[in-house]
Enzyme design. Structure first.
Site, mmCIF file in Angstrom:
data_model
loop_
_atom_site.group_PDB
_atom_site.id
_atom_site.type_symbol
_atom_site.label_atom_id
_atom_site.label_comp_id
_atom_site.label_asym_id
_atom_site.label_seq_id
_atom_site.Cartn_x
_atom_site.Cartn_y
_atom_site.Cartn_z
ATOM 1 N N GLU B 49 0.973 -1.139 0.013
ATOM 2 C CA GLU B 49 -0.091 -0.084 0.244
ATOM 3 C C GLU B 49 1.020 1.123 -0.137
ATOM 4 O O GLU B 49 1.879 1.359 0.869
ATOM 5 C CB GLU B 49 -0.942 0.009 1.341
ATOM 6 C CG GLU B 49 -2.048 0.836 1.329
ATOM 7 C CD GLU B 49 -3.109 0.574 0.210
ATOM 8 O OE1 GLU B 49 -3.142 -0.591 -0.444
ATOM 9 O OE2 GLU B 49 -4.005 1.396 0.307
ATOM 10 N N ASP B 60 -4.313 11.908 8.089
ATOM 11 C CA ASP B 60 -3.011 11.159 8.512
ATOM 12 C C ASP B 60 -2.727 11.725 9.943
ATOM 13 O O ASP B 60 -2.823 12.789 10.183
ATOM 14 C CB ASP B 60 -2.084 11.180 7.431
ATOM 15 C CG ASP B 60 -2.270 10.178 6.431
ATOM 16 O OD1 ASP B 60 -2.403 8.895 6.812
ATOM 17 O OD2 ASP B 60 -2.258 10.624 5.253
ATOM 18 N N TYR B 175 -11.105 -1.759 2.738
ATOM 19 C CA TYR B 175 -10.077 -1.482 4.014
ATOM 20 C C TYR B 175 -11.066 -1.006 5.133
ATOM 21 O O TYR B 175 -11.885 -0.208 5.234
ATOM 22 C CB TYR B 175 -9.548 0.170 3.442
ATOM 23 C CG TYR B 175 -8.437 0.696 4.333
ATOM 24 C CD1 TYR B 175 -8.492 0.865 5.706
ATOM 25 C CD2 TYR B 175 -7.205 0.819 3.540
ATOM 26 C CE1 TYR B 175 -7.663 1.323 6.342
ATOM 27 C CE2 TYR B 175 -6.195 1.275 4.512
ATOM 28 C CZ TYR B 175 -6.262 1.342 5.898
ATOM 29 O OH TYR B 175 -5.224 1.732 6.558
#
Lengths: 394, 268
Positions: B49, B60, B175
């Site tokens: 990934e 993030d 995911y």
């Protein structure tokens, strides 16, 4: 999937991690329910009237315009509690926070005005506020940091990235992703993902509604133009909203041209930016050819933002509103002029709108009524402007 | 058959789950990044990934933000990232390669162009962190046209409606978010996520890989026990890079060992 439209033409939308979708849906639903709930409306209106001081005055300028054909009015949002229009929508969102059963508020702030408005509303309504502010801005705007802390808010400096408003927004969204079950993200402008642009507009639309009623009472007709500064675009959309369906009224948004549109140091996203996605919405943004976000610049921290609310992008594309830009220098001149001619010290943000309106007034060869949204007062800018201009006020 | 399908089939035959490390392409520079990715493969990664550095990564945490900044400081562009992938693909024809990035990088290149270029470089899947299901249509359409799997995220707070949509649209893998918040090893994934995984299975989604907060072999083992098809580890991997920026040999040795330990935990 959404009860309210999430887009303005192609602009807007909900470009956020999947994780935040339920929180945005919950907010949309709370907003829709609140609109139809007389109890909510009564509380909001009474706070606006008895706490914040609405309706605000509308002043006809006496000295600043020399062209006899022109009447220049100022919609006095600077007189609102907190010193800027921001208090309107913050009270609305703080009430929505309570309605959703949440006890904490996350906010971002650039100049500190939205942070101060958030802090005062949270103090009043018993909510716990934490406010992200770029580390550079914390330094530049220390009086506002003190105000926020005085009113019980936690101010968290953000060192990541450029240490300014966009990085504070990033950090607020990260916090929200972890804490949406108990915290509301009280976004400070008419940008970001749906439903924020719509909610912020609706909680500011009284600016235009009052303006319309006041001008009809004083002049018996609609103005020829309403003018407002545009960073994210909340005070402008609040002024424009009630005039969008009155085609005779020109809607003019004034962006920060910084050191000039021919330089890279400006924040004029509609005038000079390109289409892209930042902070959850498709709009005009400042970016390089790879799509990396560029730093914006303006003498006024409140306009220093590399994106713009999606409804402004739409009003620009459809031609309903006009977007122009004023430089730092033009804004500073207007700032000094309004102080010396009318006895009103405007915010540097607002001074951009004023600068353009004064140009319009000079050039007018027909009767013209202009209303500038005087979105905030300039007390917060005094130290900074003194640094720029020194004591030389000649 | 796609590389993901082949991978899951082969792993099932061995009674294993997948271990998928994430790193930021171009972190800290192009040459080192190539060595890093090869070290992950040598350590036994089942799939990769890979991130594209971006100026405003809202999903993030600090570790991956810092990786983005290191790469951007070295002027790494999307073209550089595609170059790195093309090189990796040439040497490794079978490993599934997924991208994880932000929407504005895709838009700036033009959505069709981005997917076509990614496919040409050897990319198998694309996950756009700030494109939720509600905005996914045009990306899913383009992905299908470009023979790329569009990866969708199943968060712990997903509604039945979302899970159903993921079932209809997902391919490659799904995911699965182990917890709320942003990426980072500081906050552990909340396993077992078995309840959510059971629900996902009812909607016949592509095999779920658990990500966010996975940093130890125990967590990988728990993820697989609770029914996930494997686990993704980003910040823990990137931390190893950040700790050894001045010694690339040690960095690569440690990455290789880390991946091997995580991979060993995928045996059922």
């Amino acid at each position: 999937m959404n009860n309210l439209s999430s887009k303005f033409g192609d602009f807007g939308g909900m470009y956020v991690p999947e994780l935040l979708i339920p929180a945005l849906d919950q907010l949309e639903q709370a907003f829709i329910d609140a609109k139809d709930d007389p109890e909510f409306q009564e509380e909001f209106l009474s706070l606006l009237k008895d706490y914040a001081g609405r309706p605000t005055a509308m002043s006809l300028t006496r000295n600043i315009v020399s062209n006899p054909k022109v009447k220049l009015y100022l919609k006095r949002e600077d007189l609102l509690h907190g010193g800027a229009h921001k208090t309107n929508q913050v009270l609305g969102q703080a009430l929505l926070t309570k309605r959703m059963g949440k006890t904490e508020v996350i906010a971002e702030t650039g100049a500190g005005q939205h942070g101060v408005a958030t802090a005062l509303a949270c103090a009043l309504l018993g909510l716990k506020a934490r406010i992200y502010m770029g580390a550079k801005d914390v330094e530049r705007q220390s009086p506002n940091v003190f105000r926020m802390r005085l009113m019980g808010a936690e101010v968290i400096p953000v060192n990541a990235g450029s240490g300014t408003l966009k990085d504070a927004v990033n950090e607020a969204m990260r916090d929200w992703s972890a804490n949406y079950d108990k915290a509301h993200y009280l976004l400070g402008t008419a940008a970001g993902p749906h439903p924020f642009p719509t909610i912020v507009r609706e909680f500011h639309r009284m600016i235009g509604e009052e303006t319309k009623a006041q001008i009809l009472e004083k002049e018996g007709r609609l103005p020829d133009a309403v003018v407002a500064c545009v960073g994210g675009g909340s005070n402008a959309i609040g002024m424009f909203a009630d005039f969008i369906d009155d085609p005779s009224v020109r809607l003019i948004g004034v962006e920060p041209a910084g050191k000039g549109l021919h330089t890279t140091e400006h924040g004029a996203t509609i005038c000079k930016g390109t289409k892209g996605i930042l902070h959850g919405a498709f709009s005009y943004i400042m970016q390089d050819s790879d799509g990396q976000i560029e730093e914006s610049y303006s003498v006024s921290a409140g306009l220093d933002y590399p994106a713009v609310g999606p409804q402004h992008a739409y009003l620009h594309e459809t031609g309903r509103a006009e977007y122009v830009a004023a430089t730092d220098e033009e804004a500073l001149n207007a700032f000094k002029l309004l102080a010396s001619k009318e006895g009103i010290i405007p915010a540097l943000e607002t001074s951009h709108a004023l600068a353009h309106a004064l140009n319009m007034a000079d050039e007018a060869d027909e009767e013209m009524i202009i209303v500038v949204n005087l979105s905030g007062r300039g007390d917060k800018d005094l130290a900074y402007v003194t640094g720029l201009l020194g004591d030389d006020l000649s | 058959m796609s590389r993901y399908n082949d991978m899951f089939t082969a792993l099932n035959a061995k009674n294993q789950g997948a271990f998928v490390p994430f790193v930021m392409l171009g972190d800290p520079d192009k040459a080192t990044s190539l060595r890093i990715v090869q070290a992950l493969i040598d350590g036994g990664a089942d799939a990769l990934e890979l991130g594209f550095p971006y100026s405003d990564p809202i999903a993030d945490g600090p570790t991956i933000q810092a990786a983005s900044i290191r790469a951007l400081n070295n002027k790494i562009s999307p073209n550089d990232c595609l170059d790195i992938i093309a090189t990796i693909r040439k040497d490794n024809p079978n490993i599934p390669i997924g991208l994880l990035l932000y929407s504005n990088l895709v838009l700036a290149r033009g959505v069709p162009q981005f997917y076509e270029d990614a496919h040409t470089a050897g990319v198998d899947s694309i996950l756009i962190a700030d494109v939720p299901l509600r905005e996914a249509d045009r990306f899913v359409k383009q992905a299908r046209a470009s023979h790329i799997d569009q990866i969708l995220i199943a968060p712990p707070n997903a509604t039945e409606e979302s899970l159903k949509a993921i079932g209809e649209l997902s391919s490659g893998y799904t995911y699965l978010l182990g917890r709320a918040g942003v990426t980072g090893a500081e906050t552990a994934a909340e396993t077992p996520a078995s309840e959510l995984i059971d629900k996902l299975m009812q909607y016949e989604v592509a095999p779920p890989l658990l990500g966010f907060g996975i940093s130890t072999p125990e967590q990988v083992q728990n993820a697989i026990k609770s029914g996930a098809a494997g686990a993704i580890s980003g910040s823990a991997t990137v931390n190893i890079i950040a700790q050894h920026l001045d010694d690339v040999d040690t960095m690569c040795t440690n990455l290789c060992e880390f991946v091997a330990a995580m991979k060993a935990a995928t045996q059922k």
